[in-house]
Scaffold this active site. Sequence first.
Site, PDB file in Angstrom:
ATOM      1  N   ASN A   7     -30.897  11.076 -30.818  1.00 34.97           N
ATOM      2  CA  ASN A   7     -30.853  11.875 -29.440  1.00 34.97           C
ATOM      3  C   ASN A   7     -30.721  13.271 -29.939  1.00 34.97           C
ATOM      4  OD1 ASN A   7     -30.334  13.092 -27.137  1.00 34.97           O
ATOM      5  ND2 ASN A   7     -28.711  11.693 -26.559  1.00 34.97           N
ATOM      6  N   ARG A  91     -34.722   9.439 -28.166  1.00 32.94           N
ATOM      7  CA  ARG A  91     -34.589   9.805 -26.960  1.00 32.94           C
ATOM      8  C   ARG A  91     -35.572  10.760 -26.429  1.00 32.94           C
ATOM      9  NH1 ARG A  91     -29.716  12.790 -23.609  1.00 32.94           N
ATOM     10  NH2 ARG A  91     -30.392  12.266 -21.415  1.00 32.94           N
ATOM     11  N   HIS A 180     -31.390   9.631 -16.856  1.00 32.98           N
ATOM     12  CA  HIS A 180     -30.525   8.622 -17.226  1.00 32.98           C
ATOM     13  C   HIS A 180     -30.933   7.206 -17.140  1.00 32.98           C
ATOM     14  CE1 HIS A 180     -26.903  11.630 -16.140  1.00 32.98           C
ATOM     15  NE2 HIS A 180     -27.110  11.417 -17.384  1.00 32.98           N
ATOM     16  N   ARG A 241     -23.013  21.444 -13.285  1.00 32.10           N
ATOM     17  CA  ARG A 241     -24.118  21.875 -12.648  1.00 32.10           C
ATOM     18  C   ARG A 241     -23.989  21.532 -11.070  1.00 32.10           C
ATOM     19  NH1 ARG A 241     -26.875  17.453 -16.195  1.00 32.10           N
ATOM     20  NH2 ARG A 241     -27.801  18.558 -18.003  1.00 32.10           N
ATOM     21  N   GLU A 388     -26.694   2.535 -23.836  1.00 34.97           N
ATOM     22  CA  GLU A 388     -28.089   2.951 -23.752  1.00 34.97           C
ATOM     23  C   GLU A 388     -28.557   2.975 -25.387  1.00 34.97           C
ATOM     24  OE1 GLU A 388     -28.444   7.009 -21.482  1.00 34.97           O
ATOM     25  OE2 GLU A 388     -26.374   7.037 -22.016  1.00 34.97           O
TER      26      GLU A 388
END
Length: 422
Positions: A7, A91, A180, A241, A388
């Site tokens: 990742n 990823r 996600h 965010r 994940e």
Amino acid sequence: MDILALNCGSSSVKYQLYDWTRREVIAKGMVERVTIGDSFIIHEVPGRETYREEYECPDHQVAIHLIIKTLCDKSHGVVSSMEQISAVGHRVVHGGEKFTCSVRIDDAVLDAIKEVQHLAPLHNPPNISGIEAAQAVLPNVPHIAIFDTAFHQTMPKHAFTYAVPYEWYEKHGVRRYGFHGTSHLYVSKRAAVLLGKDPKDCNIITMHIGNGVSHAAIKNGVSVDTTMGLTPLEGAVMGTRCGDLDPAIPMFIQQKENLSPKEIDSILNKKSGILGITGQYTDRRDVIEGAEKGGCPRCQLALDVEAYRLKKYIGAFAAAVGGIDAVVFTAGVGEMGWLIREKALEGLEFMGIILDKEVNRNTMTRKRESMITTPDSPVKVFVIPTDEELVFTEDVVAILESTYTDHMHFDYSFSSKSFQRK
């Protein structure tokens, strides 16, 4: 068969090495401060002390060389040579509309990923750098791309279309994509098992709450709506965010404060959300402590704002799918933040959600699946630790073995009643 999952961020590379034969993680870690100086690797092996090494990584290729070197090290490693690594899963944050599932990377796939990198300028370029670097270091093994956006490509057009000039979609790909995806896939499949149903018979709201936050409305096992949009900025309140806001606000502040578009973008992505409200915190543990001690009224406000937004999306998504069987909380805050869960679920008894407050308050773990509603609650609420990397690994192996299909027809190990999380 050992599968390496990578990742790659702009200044970091996370990795995990998974032994497929024994079905267990044999090593994981992260190289931090890639490209910016003072780089180092943190390497974890079950049953051993964590290893740290300072190692300058001016680019991602050096960082991946460092990962391979560490994995093969006689003292700290877990494999004797690179030949033990059978494949690499990468990823990729944004696949646009081109990718609806994981794929083996060839020149055409890499070019297609590059074509949509303008949709995720903070994420896709380092993802691409990581792929190219890993291909250079491990040229003789298959490389597989796993897309954050793929799971949400089942959304109907009325859910992903924005009410802006339609040519923006036709010319520039402006639409809702969602992110996600691997996390929402994993926990929705696990929730179906806990409900004792087939995924196609389930309506579920999955709530991935970490520093980044996104929710998915899953109807009959597939995503029909999600909170993040063209970018990961839209939707719920996040660590840094802003989530949903009046789109006129950025232009208003740009003029009032004489800021550039780049500065506004940075503020909305890196200085807003929980950090923007509190002025000092992104970690919800700090926010909760500040609120409980009473010395930070803005901490209490941040908790109230986040929980209220979560509650609104539960109601909105329940309407979107026509009634729900379950709500799932996952990721760091979703798994550990009992207070945020309690505040978000408060007053939802009319929807059939009856929270067991004592069970909820005692559910703070990243290792165990739990139901936090009462046994007679018509709608169940689960806390399910996400995995994940397991989705990455199973996609990679299935592609290697030519058994991979879309997620509704592929037989993931974690979709089985007999599955046990290690």
